[in-house]
Design a protein around this motif. Structure first.
Motif, short mmCIF file in Angstrom:
data_model
loop_
_atom_site.label_atom_id
_atom_site.label_comp_id
_atom_site.label_asym_id
_atom_site.label_seq_id
_atom_site.Cartn_x
_atom_site.Cartn_y
_atom_site.Cartn_z
N ARG A 207 42.71 32.91 50.26
CA ARG A 207 42.80 34.30 50.72
C ARG A 207 43.47 35.16 49.66
N VAL A 208 42.85 36.28 49.33
CA VAL A 208 43.41 37.17 48.31
C VAL A 208 43.30 38.62 48.78
N MET A 209 44.20 39.45 48.26
CA MET A 209 44.12 40.88 48.48
C MET A 209 43.56 41.48 47.18
N THR A 210 42.26 41.67 47.16
CA THR A 210 41.58 42.13 45.95
C THR A 210 42.12 43.49 45.51
N LYS A 211 42.25 43.66 44.20
CA LYS A 211 42.65 44.97 43.68
C LYS A 211 41.62 46.01 44.12
N PRO A 212 42.09 47.19 44.53
CA PRO A 212 41.14 48.21 45.01
C PRO A 212 40.00 48.49 44.04
N SER A 213 40.28 48.42 42.75
CA SER A 213 39.23 48.71 41.77
C SER A 213 38.13 47.65 41.76
N GLY A 214 38.44 46.47 42.31
CA GLY A 214 37.45 45.39 42.32
C GLY A 214 36.76 45.20 43.65
N VAL A 215 37.06 46.06 44.62
CA VAL A 215 36.49 45.91 45.96
C VAL A 215 35.05 46.40 46.00
N VAL A 216 34.19 45.62 46.67
CA VAL A 216 32.79 45.99 46.89
C VAL A 216 32.66 46.60 48.29
N HIS A 217 31.93 47.68 48.37
CA HIS A 217 31.89 48.46 49.63
C HIS A 217 30.63 48.25 50.45
#
Length: 600
Positions: A207-217
């Motif tokens: 489980r990870v909290m992806t950096k916002p810049s790497g999030v896919v929408h």
């Protein structure tokens, strides 16, 4: 561990402490004053003296107050609470989901959705492509493609149309997905606890909290994937072998649990030797204090001979493999993904009494406990019927049967009486008179096995039960107290009872989607499936505590009108399917909602 999360939640834990530490000197004394109190109750005593149920109610009211304090009133708070509780970003579409929920005037309380994550967490350990293959291999399923919902089934199936209608109402906000449905009454997945534990640990480790810049929408489209030639998945459904369904189900319990380590010897169903001590040890002075624990067969091995689910279900087709499968209820050791039951969604008067018919004012109701229903619960045959839960309740609420049991060392043919002294009950005919004056229970169908349509009599049940006239739900609401019991699985009447002006008295071993929304002793009265606490519950409310009964009945109704509405079923299902679609997506580790972070 997460697999046991519902057992170890903080609210249940606080209530359970009542069973360990005696905070009061509990002396239950029944009333002598008040026109509404029958003369059968104790005379010369003060009913306002402290009682164990008083302490349980006080604790439950504190829990409700704390729960309401966690409500989110804006999108950013809701997203923050999600990340804090779930350890990752919300799924894509979370913002639209929140606006949908607010438009329906919903309470946004993160704990309400704990069941979703309890159900879905193990699936993170299975590759998305494999999950999609599994889902596509089940013939009874609902699919969504390009915002259009499609019903797929091998033949007409009960309740599929209702579930389809529920999903179709949400299709504009849903990504592509395949949603297999369990159309049986009985549950079908029991994955060995050790496997589920491994899956859960794998999910937690990754489980990870992806950096916002790497999030896919955006979710993936499944349209092209539908064209792939893929070998069908074999679910491995099987019928019970040696040990029956109990033998299949207990593997879903923790290795050190009583269910895994205690198997009752061969039972002679001609006498009731069944042990009630287990409940007495976990109760608070004989009453349910930890509802989650009390209804868990993993810690109640005696259920193998006290519940039709384990004695002989109507049908069994069970797999020990984890695969996506949605259903309306499950046992605590089962692994289906819970949905609001179709019979709750369907506007069917048989299960609701009518969406607008909830009963009259409390004061106009008959002061009795009312139950009507069929003798379901599985295949109750001549050798085993004495172990079935509904048959036991009918016998325990029959004044003549109880009077005979009092003369027979507290044993009836299919029940054992509680120790009256533990419940401060008189032993000189008090309970039979209580039942005679204040209960109205009966089977409207004996459901004999094997069933002979030409001869509806049932030779092995006829000596013990008379068939009573049926009663529509809306007429049941004319009674103050409504016990609710398991049948072949969960009771489809529970939501209707909760929304009525009567008081539900609930006994079950099944989990449903709404369990984290309802607080025992504030919104309903919990009862153990042995029913040994039923007499004490009745005597408590009938002994001068009519206002307390009314308070819980109306509080449950008011709360149900906030959290059990059809709108709430839509909100729960919408969020569930966003989460499910993410788990089945090839880019699931990167999918998320972070618009609120950009806003801040």
């Amino acid at each position: 561990m997460l697999h046991m999360m519902t057992t170890l939640n903080s609210r249940a834990g606080r209530v359970a402490l009542l069973a360990v530490f005696s905070i009061l000197t509990l002396i239950w004394i029944l009333p002598r004053h008040g026109a509404s109190v029958s003369p059968i109750f104790y005379a010369g005593n003060d009913y306002k003296s402290s009682h164990p149920i008083d302490a349980l109610i006080d604790t439950a009211e504190t829990d409700l107050h704390e729960l309401l304090g966690t409500q989110a009133h804006d999108l950013q708070t809701a997203a923050d609470q999600y990340r804090a509780r779930r350890g990752r970003h919300p799924p894509p579409g979370f913002g639209e989901w929140y606006e949908f929920a607010k438009s329906k005037d919903s309470l946004i309380i993160e704990e309400f959705f704990d069941q979703i994550y309890h159900d879905l967490t193990p699936y993170w350990a299975i590759e998305p492509k494999e999950l999609r293959r599994q889902a596509r291999s089940i013939p009874t399923r609902i699919t969504v493609r390009n915002k259009t919902t499609i019903l797929k089934t091998d033949e007409p199936r009960n309740w599929m149309d209702s579930w389809f209608d529920l999903v179709a109402r949400l299709e504009d906000g849903l990504p592509d997905l395949d949603m297999p449905i369990n159309v049986m009454d009985e549950t079908r997945l029991v994955v060995p606890w050790e496997e589920i534990n491994d899956y859960v640990q794998k999910e937690q480790a990754n489980r990870v909290m992806t950096k916002p810049s790497g999030v896919v929408h955006e979710y993936m489209s499944l349209t092209e994937w539908d064209q792939e030639d893929m070998e069908p998945y074999d679910p491995g459904f099987a019928v019970p072998g040696e040990g029956g369904y109990w033998g299949m189900a207990r593997v879903g319990c923790p290795p050190r649990s009583p269910a895994r380590n205690i198997t009752l010897p061969m039972v002679d169903f001609s006498t009731p030797p069944w042990e009630y001590d287990n409940f007495e040890r976990m109760s608070y002075h004989g009453y349910v204090s930890n509802y989650t624990l009390a209804k868990d067969p993993c810690v109640r091995p005696e259920m193998q001979v006290l519940h039709g689910t384990f004695l002989e279900p109507i049908s069994v087709s069970t797999s020990h493999n984890l695969m996506p499968l949605f259903g309306g209820s499950k046992l605590p050791m089962n692994n289906e993904i819970l949905l609001p039951p179709a019979m709750y969604w369907a506007q069917n008067d048989h299960y609701s009494g009518g969406e607008k018919e909830h009963g009259g004012v409390w004061e106009s109701k008959t002061t009795k406990a009312l139950w009507r229903g069929a003798a379901t619960g599985g295949r109750a045959r001549e050798p085993n019927w004495t172990g079935f839960q509904r048959h036991r309740f009918m016998s325990m609420t029959n004044a003549t049967s109880v009077a005979q049991a009092e003369k027979n060392q507290s044993h009836g043919i299919n029940f054992r009486l509680p120790n009256y002294a533990d419940y401060k009950l008189k032993d000189d005919g008090f309970v039979p008179q209580l039942l005679s004056e204040y209960t109205d229970t009966g089977f409207n169908h004996l459901v004999c096995t094997p069933y002979n349509e030409a001869d509806p009599t049932c030779p092995y049940l006829d000596p013990y039960f008379e068939v009573a006239p049926g009663m529509p739900m809306k007429e049941m609401y004319n009674f103050k107290y409504l016990p609710d019991l398991d049948g072949n699985s969960f009771s489809g009447r529970y939501r209707g009872f909760m929304l009525s002006t009567s008081l539900p008295i609930k006994a079950t071993i099944y989990n449903e989607w709404h369990d984290s929304r309802l607080i025992p002793w504030v919104h309903f009265v919990p009862m153990d499936t042995t029913y040994i606490d039923f007499y004490g519950i009745l005597a408590y409310f009938l002994g001068g505590r009519d206002k307390t009964a009314r308070k819980i009945a109306l509080a449950g109704k008011a709360w149900g009108e906030k959290v059990l509405r059809r709108e709430d079923m839509e909100i729960y299902t919408y969020r569930l399917l966003l989460e499910y679609a993410r788990i089945c997506d090839d880019r699931r580790e990167f999918l998320g909602y972070v618009d609120d972070l950009n806003m801040s």
